[in-house]
Write a protein that holds these residues in place. Structure first.
Motif, short mmCIF file in Angstrom:
data_model
loop_
_atom_site.label_atom_id
_atom_site.label_comp_id
_atom_site.label_asym_id
_atom_site.label_seq_id
_atom_site.Cartn_x
_atom_site.Cartn_y
_atom_site.Cartn_z
N PHE A 289 0.92 -1.30 0.08
CA PHE A 289 0.18 -0.07 0.04
C PHE A 289 0.96 1.13 0.06
CE2 PHE A 289 -2.36 -3.42 2.18
CZ PHE A 289 -3.53 -3.23 1.61
N THR A 290 0.16 2.31 -0.42
CA THR A 290 0.93 3.34 -0.04
C THR A 290 0.06 4.27 0.99
OG1 THR A 290 1.87 4.04 -2.39
CG2 THR A 290 1.42 5.94 -1.19
N TYR A 291 0.89 5.00 1.67
CA TYR A 291 0.03 5.91 3.02
C TYR A 291 0.61 7.12 2.87
CZ TYR A 291 -1.50 7.31 7.51
OH TYR A 291 -2.21 7.73 8.63
N THR A 292 -0.47 8.16 2.57
CA THR A 292 -0.36 9.42 2.44
C THR A 292 -0.46 10.15 3.76
OG1 THR A 292 -1.29 9.70 0.08
CG2 THR A 292 -1.08 11.50 1.25
N LEU A 298 -4.94 5.38 2.74
CA LEU A 298 -4.04 4.35 2.59
C LEU A 298 -4.56 3.63 0.92
CD1 LEU A 298 -2.32 2.14 3.73
CD2 LEU A 298 -4.27 0.76 4.39
N THR A 299 -3.82 3.54 -0.06
CA THR A 299 -4.07 3.12 -1.32
C THR A 299 -3.28 1.79 -1.60
OG1 THR A 299 -3.96 5.48 -2.01
CG2 THR A 299 -4.01 4.03 -3.67
N ARG A 300 -4.13 0.86 -2.01
CA ARG A 300 -3.67 -0.48 -2.22
C ARG A 300 -2.78 -0.31 -3.54
NH1 ARG A 300 -5.17 -5.52 -0.80
NH2 ARG A 300 -7.06 -4.58 0.36
N LEU A 301 -1.76 -1.18 -3.82
CA LEU A 301 -1.01 -1.23 -4.88
C LEU A 301 -1.09 -2.70 -5.27
CD1 LEU A 301 2.39 0.37 -3.82
CD2 LEU A 301 0.63 1.57 -5.02
#
Length: 616
Positions: A289-292, A298-301
């Motif tokens: 994931f990417t966490y901003t 939280l964005t799943r890759l």
């Protein structure tokens, strides 16, 4: 495929096929990267100039090399030079473009490595571990000819990270005497002193110790934020700790449905420090994931189902990761959709997917990964219980040439994530205290009972095997559970725990004191109760043991003690000793070892040869 190539069994093809590790790149020169590959038949370090597409082998040693690091500017490749796999050596360095090696930090005697940190200004911190002095850290400032000692403690510790401007150093340590739960100390490095500026200790004075570990300083000049892993919630999770102000920032990681991520979670800074790259491990698989940081999003890759064996965020915004599954070989992939790096030559033959099995055990539900041979009918099958090492490790849905070889020969393979394994919460990992080895065997026994009662495993043809801690559990299991197993195959095992403690490297002594609650002199009955040598008279089946004569983790003397007792008792056994350490980095040696193991098992069980082709 040529006739000559097709005549090579699939299991050997998997070992011989070249593979690569996840490339690590220089922070200030992202086109310069390092990786490890077995392309020449031995695992060595390679430099990769991504701008020109040039690949160059950096190291060339008979027993291989795996530990290496790039300087931040990409000018130098640092690599650890030990002796024939004994893990005792010094750091050397070589220009990225090639040239002679030189001793990287003159003045430091050989030791076990306890970490390395390289600063942009030329600051170097070398971690060392020896039996005489415990852990020491040595600082060499820019322009200085000799390093100076800045830290010493009898308990194990190591280098955490240097801040972006090389003014702060994070140290992971276990001064409190609990090697399973580390603490963090941050010191400031000035021209004439090293002073402590912050401490994070979740162990001292607490009834329920929690570990913390350094994940890295923010990659921004003057930024005093340190990314930390902690166990405050009973599992590994990341948080941000500003070591200058003491402020702690929790990271409420939630998936698309707003649920907390189960299992263990780790993270690393993305370039610019506005986002984190999050790796989530749960039930033997992993995802990214990417966490901003600004909005907590939280964005799943998108990654295939399987195991991510490491990931790195590139300056262009992409993420590269090493991925595989039990059925599919590994490759370095990118979130941009391409395979970034694949070793030259043919891709290894595929293998068999895993099935997830959950079995009720005495300490809770036990997760096992099961594979069935495709060419051997419905079963029951001769079955290999392959036990993982560690013990703080776990088997996962990842490609492995060893289990695939047993499948090709008509065996089912069962791998058990017993208590002590990672990825199932802190309580599961920490369960091994005092009754070491015996607890894991209880979980393995529960899965064995399921395997037989379900019709998977033939109870007359059950092989217990493993390497390192898995080899230890194999020998212990043959004595503690003598009626449960048909054969035992142990690689680089602990066999005589009293002698093992006396001879092993200091870092493992520290772990053993934590696991057993003291030294063999302080709690001899616990070491005796957990030692395979104690139960050797009860062993009823043939035993195969392989060992590296230079092994600092499971030293050869204690294995010889066990073998000598087998000989005195007239127990059937075979032993193979080889000139390396805790395993071998030479492909042909690995093939030889597995060939000997397979031959031993087939001779004693009367199992005919299995498939020599692919998984189909």
């Amino acid at each position: 495929m040529s006739e000559e190539k097709s005549a090579v069994p699939a299991w050997e093809q998997r070992f011989r096929a070249a593979r690569v590790s996840l490339p690590d790149w220089a922070e200030d020169a992202p086109d310069r990267a390092l990786y490890v590959s077995n392309a020449t038949g031995t695992y060595e370090v390679y430099a990769w100039d991504r701008a020109t597409g040039t690949h160059r082998r950096v190291t060339d040693r008979p027993n291989g090399t795996t530990d290496a690091e790039l300087s931040p500017d990409g000018a130098w490749v640092w690599w650890f030079d030990d002796h024939d796999g004994d893990e005792f050596g010094v750091w050397r360095r070589q220009p990225f473009a090639g040239g002679p090696d030189e001793e990287a930090v003159p003045g430091l005697a050989p030791s076990y490595s306890a970490g390395l940190a390289l600063g942009r200004d030329g600051t170097v911190v070398v971690g060392r571990s020896t039996d005489e002095h415990g852990t020491t850290l040595h600082l060499r400032r820019p322009g200085a000819a000799e390093p100076v000692e800045i830290y010493r403690h009898e308990e194990y510790g190591g280098v955490g990270d240097l801040s972006h401007d090389a003014t702060l150093l994070a140290i992971d340590h276990t001064e409190h005497g609990d090697a399973m739960h580390s603490a963090i100390r941050v010191v400031r490095i000035t021209a004439d002193a090293v002073e402590t500026v912050a401490e994070l200790d979740e162990v001292t004075g607490r009834d329920e110790p929690r570990g913390v570990a350094c994940l890295g300083f923010a990659p921004v000049e003057g930024d005093t934020r340190l990314l930390v892993a902690h166990q405050r919630t009973g599992r590994w999770e990341p948080m941000i700790w500003d070591v200058a102000t003491g402020a702690e920032t929790a990271l409420p990681l939630r998936d698309e449905q707003g649920r907390e991520l189960p299992g263990d979670v780790s993270a690393q800074w993305r370039p610019g420090a506005a986002e984190l790259l999050v790796e989530h491990e749960y039930e033997a698989r992993s995802e990214l994931f990417t966490y901003t940081l600004a909005d907590g999003r939280l964005t799943r890759l998108e990654t295939p189902r399987g195991t991510v064996g490491g990931a790195t965020a590139r300056p262009d915004g992409t993420v590269e990761y090493l991925w595989s599954s039990a059925a599919e070989p590994s490759a370095v992939r990118s979130t941009a959709g391409a395979v970034v790096l694949r070793a030259p030559g043919p891709v290894p033959p595929a293998s068999v997917p895993v099935e997830d099995v959950w079995v009720d055990g005495p300490g809770g539900r036990v997760h096992a990964l099961v594979q069935r041979p495709r060419t051997a009918g419905p079963g029951p099958y001769p079955t290999v219980f392959e036990i993982h090492g560690g013990p703080t490790h776990h088997d996962s849905d990842a490609f492995a040439a060893g289990p695939a070889a047993w499948l090709d020969h008509g065996f089912a393979v069962v791998r058990v994530n017993y208590r002590g394994s990672t990825g199932y919460g802190q309580a599961w990992t920490d369960a091994l205290h005092e009754r070491v080895g015996l607890i894991e065997l209880e979980d393995i026994a529960a899965v064995r009972e399921w395997a037989v009662s379900s019709g998977l495993a033939d109870p007359r043809r059950l092989v217990l095997t493993g390497g390192s801690w898995g080899g230890y559990l194999t020998l212990l299991g043959l004595g503690v559970q003598p009626d449960s197993w048909s054969l035992g195959v142990a690689a680089v095992p602990v066999a005589d725990y009293h002698a093992a403690y006396a001879d092993e490297m200091e870092a493992l002594k520290s772990l053993d004191r934590t696991l057993f609650g003291g030294t063999p002199e302080e709690v001899p009955e616990r070491f005796t109760a957990s030692s395979p040598l104690t139960y050797v008279e009860r062993v009823r089946v043939p035993v195969y043991i392989s060992a590296g004569v230079n092994d600092p983790r499971c030293p050869i003397r204690q294995i010889d003690n066990y073998v000598e007792r087998l000989e005195q008792l007239g127990k059937p056994h075979e032993v193979y000793r080889y000139d390396a350490g805790h395993g071998s980095l030479v492909v042909e040696e690995r093939i030889k070892q597995l060939r000997l193991e397979i031959d031993f098992v087939r001779r004693h069980l009367g199992v005919p040869g299995g498939s020599t082709g692919g998984a189909g």
